[in-house]
Motif scaffolding. Structure first.
Motif, mmCIF file in Angstrom:
data_model
loop_
_atom_site.group_PDB
_atom_site.id
_atom_site.type_symbol
_atom_site.label_atom_id
_atom_site.label_comp_id
_atom_site.label_asym_id
_atom_site.label_seq_id
_atom_site.Cartn_x
_atom_site.Cartn_y
_atom_site.Cartn_z
ATOM 1 N N PRO A 107 -42.502 37.240 10.731
ATOM 2 C CA PRO A 107 -43.311 37.399 11.940
ATOM 3 C C PRO A 107 -42.415 37.582 13.152
ATOM 4 N N ALA A 108 -42.904 38.329 14.112
ATOM 5 C CA ALA A 108 -42.150 38.514 15.347
ATOM 6 C C ALA A 108 -42.129 37.211 16.135
ATOM 7 N N ARG A 109 -41.003 36.946 16.770
ATOM 8 C CA ARG A 109 -40.935 35.773 17.642
ATOM 9 C C ARG A 109 -41.602 36.098 18.971
ATOM 10 N N THR A 110 -42.569 35.260 19.343
ATOM 11 C CA THR A 110 -43.264 35.423 20.617
ATOM 12 C C THR A 110 -43.137 34.111 21.377
ATOM 13 N N ILE A 111 -42.508 34.145 22.527
ATOM 14 C CA ILE A 111 -42.041 32.933 23.179
ATOM 15 C C ILE A 111 -43.151 31.924 23.473
ATOM 16 N N ASP A 112 -44.359 32.389 23.752
ATOM 17 C CA ASP A 112 -45.424 31.456 24.094
ATOM 18 C C ASP A 112 -46.437 31.282 22.965
ATOM 19 N N ARG A 113 -46.137 31.832 21.779
ATOM 20 C CA ARG A 113 -47.122 31.786 20.705
ATOM 21 C C ARG A 113 -46.631 31.119 19.433
ATOM 22 N N ASN A 114 -45.332 31.281 19.091
ATOM 23 C CA ASN A 114 -44.903 30.708 17.822
ATOM 24 C C ASN A 114 -43.483 30.176 17.899
ATOM 25 N N LEU A 115 -43.125 29.407 16.885
ATOM 26 C CA LEU A 115 -41.794 28.819 16.734
ATOM 27 C C LEU A 115 -41.362 29.098 15.299
ATOM 28 N N LEU A 116 -40.209 29.720 15.144
ATOM 29 C CA LEU A 116 -39.703 30.057 13.810
ATOM 30 C C LEU A 116 -38.457 29.220 13.518
ATOM 31 N N ARG A 141 -32.810 30.340 24.890
ATOM 32 C CA ARG A 141 -33.921 30.784 25.735
ATOM 33 C C ARG A 141 -35.239 30.131 25.327
ATOM 34 N N THR A 142 -35.343 29.734 24.055
ATOM 35 C CA THR A 142 -36.601 29.169 23.562
ATOM 36 C C THR A 142 -36.481 27.726 23.107
ATOM 37 N N THR A 143 -35.266 27.277 22.830
ATOM 38 C CA THR A 143 -35.058 25.981 22.185
ATOM 39 C C THR A 143 -33.846 25.302 22.806
ATOM 40 N N PRO A 187 -26.101 13.649 5.793
ATOM 41 C CA PRO A 187 -27.209 14.387 6.421
ATOM 42 C C PRO A 187 -27.072 14.374 7.940
ATOM 43 N N TYR A 188 -27.495 15.460 8.571
ATOM 44 C CA TYR A 188 -27.306 15.675 10.003
ATOM 45 C C TYR A 188 -28.661 15.856 10.663
ATOM 46 N N ALA A 189 -28.946 15.012 11.646
ATOM 47 C CA ALA A 189 -30.226 15.056 12.354
ATOM 48 C C ALA A 189 -29.993 15.417 13.809
ATOM 49 N N VAL A 190 -30.749 16.403 14.310
ATOM 50 C CA VAL A 190 -30.666 16.819 15.705
ATOM 51 C C VAL A 190 -32.078 17.014 16.231
ATOM 52 N N ALA A 191 -32.340 16.492 17.423
ATOM 53 C CA ALA A 191 -33.648 16.670 18.057
ATOM 54 C C ALA A 191 -33.617 17.887 18.963
ATOM 55 N N PHE A 192 -34.659 18.702 18.847
ATOM 56 C CA PHE A 192 -34.802 19.901 19.665
ATOM 57 C C PHE A 192 -36.128 19.838 20.417
ATOM 58 N N GLU A 193 -36.179 20.551 21.535
ATOM 59 C CA GLU A 193 -37.414 20.689 22.302
ATOM 60 C C GLU A 193 -37.686 22.171 22.501
ATOM 61 N N SER A 194 -38.930 22.558 22.257
ATOM 62 C CA SER A 194 -39.321 23.946 22.442
ATOM 63 C C SER A 194 -40.785 23.999 22.827
ATOM 64 N N GLY A 195 -41.065 24.603 23.959
ATOM 65 C CA GLY A 195 -42.453 24.748 24.384
ATOM 66 C C GLY A 195 -43.178 23.434 24.572
ATOM 67 N N LEU A 236 -34.619 30.657 4.129
ATOM 68 C CA LEU A 236 -35.997 30.182 3.987
ATOM 69 C C LEU A 236 -36.520 29.900 5.393
ATOM 70 N N TRP A 237 -37.803 30.201 5.662
ATOM 71 C CA TRP A 237 -38.305 30.048 7.018
ATOM 72 C C TRP A 237 -39.724 29.493 7.047
ATOM 73 N N ALA A 238 -40.061 28.904 8.175
ATOM 74 C CA ALA A 238 -41.413 28.386 8.431
ATOM 75 C C ALA A 238 -41.801 28.732 9.858
ATOM 76 N N GLU A 239 -43.036 29.213 10.021
ATOM 77 C CA GLU A 239 -43.568 29.558 11.327
ATOM 78 C C GLU A 239 -44.567 28.498 11.756
ATOM 79 N N PHE A 240 -44.451 28.047 13.007
ATOM 80 C CA PHE A 240 -45.390 27.107 13.602
ATOM 81 C C PHE A 240 -45.992 27.754 14.851
ATOM 82 N N SER A 241 -47.231 27.406 15.150
ATOM 83 C CA SER A 241 -47.865 27.953 16.354
ATOM 84 C C SER A 241 -47.570 27.060 17.532
ATOM 85 N N ARG A 242 -47.482 27.674 18.700
ATOM 86 C CA ARG A 242 -47.333 26.923 19.953
ATOM 87 C C ARG A 242 -48.723 26.695 20.530
ATOM 88 N N ARG A 243 -49.018 25.486 20.861
ATOM 89 C CA ARG A 243 -50.378 25.149 21.321
ATOM 90 C C ARG A 243 -50.586 25.601 22.749
#
Length: 324
Positions: free
Chosen positions: A28-37, A129-131, A163-171, A317-324
């Motif tokens: 899927p195309a990355r759309t800054i205000d619609r999804n998170l890949l 720019r997104t994350t 194991p390596y854990a990192v917290a990210f913020e996006s949208g 491998l990838w997963a797409e999430f929607s931005r609310r």
């Protein structure tokens, strides 16, 4: 000497255009205000580099500038990617970051010492720019005084590659990505304790009200042979769930086309709340893997083994999430 950011030779440019077309069809195309890949990719032996557009027969390593441009082109399709098998030698990574450009950042562990560590690092590459990194980063090391209370079937030694854990913020959403590369070992059953231990640790962390955030996603190379085997059962034993549309996608270029569930190495999983942990608040849309075999270096006439040393033996491998 050519540079990775130079305009490539026309043949390379044509191949990269074909790769971009294939990515457009698959992801899927990355759309800054619609999804998170979010992606995860074991990039085989991601260390050294031959600084030519095409490595010669006598060159070592075989990964070259064309290969790096392919890797960067795939990575730029995601907001953040967990990367396994980054080596002590960071030359290939640094050239990948140059190819991605100044909008991209990375964070990674130091090399895991000792033979089992295999001179490897774990890391994340992300589009700034997104994350952004939201503040938390850490490695899971089991304290020595806790081994006495750990089920001996779960773990009897330290993690070979922590194991390596990192917290990210996006949208406006914060999520903790936990990546690891489970030790292969001499026998498949040697991986089971490490998989069960990481599942138990994630369960405990998710239930901790004082934890940084409850949006936990586990991703990486778990060296699971197939869905439903002992390793997979250990991985999901505390309630981690792999979305159904990731069950049948191939993970490796060496998988039997007739059995996509074979070599179930790479995973993306999270808690849904059914086992009592806080459920993931991100809304999952879909996921998959990207088969680059026919489009990565199409003019080279490479065997799959040769391609694996230039790009990888694993598919991203990838997963797409929607931005609310």
């Amino acid at each position: 000497m050519p540079h990775v950011t130079d305009a490539p030779p026309e043949a390379v440019a044509r191949d990269l255009r074909g790769l971009r077309d294939a990515l457009d069809e698959c992801l899927p195309a990355r759309t800054i205000d619609r999804n998170l890949l979010i992606g995860t990719w074991n990039v085989r032996h991601f260390g050294g580099l031959t600084e030519q557009w095409r490595a010669g027969d006598d060159d070592s390593p075989k990964r070259d500038l064309h290969s790096i441009r392919v890797i960067a082109e795939i990575i730029r399709r995601f907001d953040v990617v967990a990367v396994q098998e980054i080596r002590g030698d960071l030359k290939a990574l640094r050239h990948t970051m140059k190819a991605l450009g100044p909008d991209w950042g990375f964070v990674l562990t130091d090399v895991t010492r000792g033979d089992p560590g295999n001179d490897e690092r774990l890391g994340f590459i992300f589009d700034r720019r997104t994350t952004r990194i939201s503040g938390l980063a850490g490695e899971l090391v089991v304290p020595a005084d806790e081994f006495d209370r750990i089920d001996p079937d779960a773990l009897d030694r330290q993690f070979a590659r922590t194991p390596y854990a990192v917290a990210f913020e996006s949208g406006g959403e914060t999520f903790v990505l936990v990546t690891l590369h489970v030790l292969w070992g001499d026998r498949p059953d040697e991986r089971t304790p490490e998989l069960r231990a990481i599942a138990e640790w994630l369960d405990e962390w998710a239930r901790d009200v004082n934890a940084w955030d409850h949006n936990l996603i586990a991703l990486g190379d778990f060296n699971i042979d197939r869905r439903g085997d002992e390793r997979y059962d250990a991985f999901v034993s505390t309630g981690l769930e792999v979305p159904a549309d990731l069950h049948a996608v191939p993970r490796t270029i060496f998988a039997d086309p007739g059995d996509p569930g074979e070599h179930f190495y790479d995973q993306i999983a999270w808690f849904t709340g059914d086992a009592g942990q806080p459920a993931l608040s991100l809304d999952y849309v879909r996921g998959g893997s990207f088969d680059f075999v026919d489009v990565a270096l199409p003019r080279r006439d490479l065997t799959r083994a040769s391609l694996s040393w230039r790009i990888s033996d694993h598919y991203p491998l990838w997963a797409e999430f929607s931005r609310r």
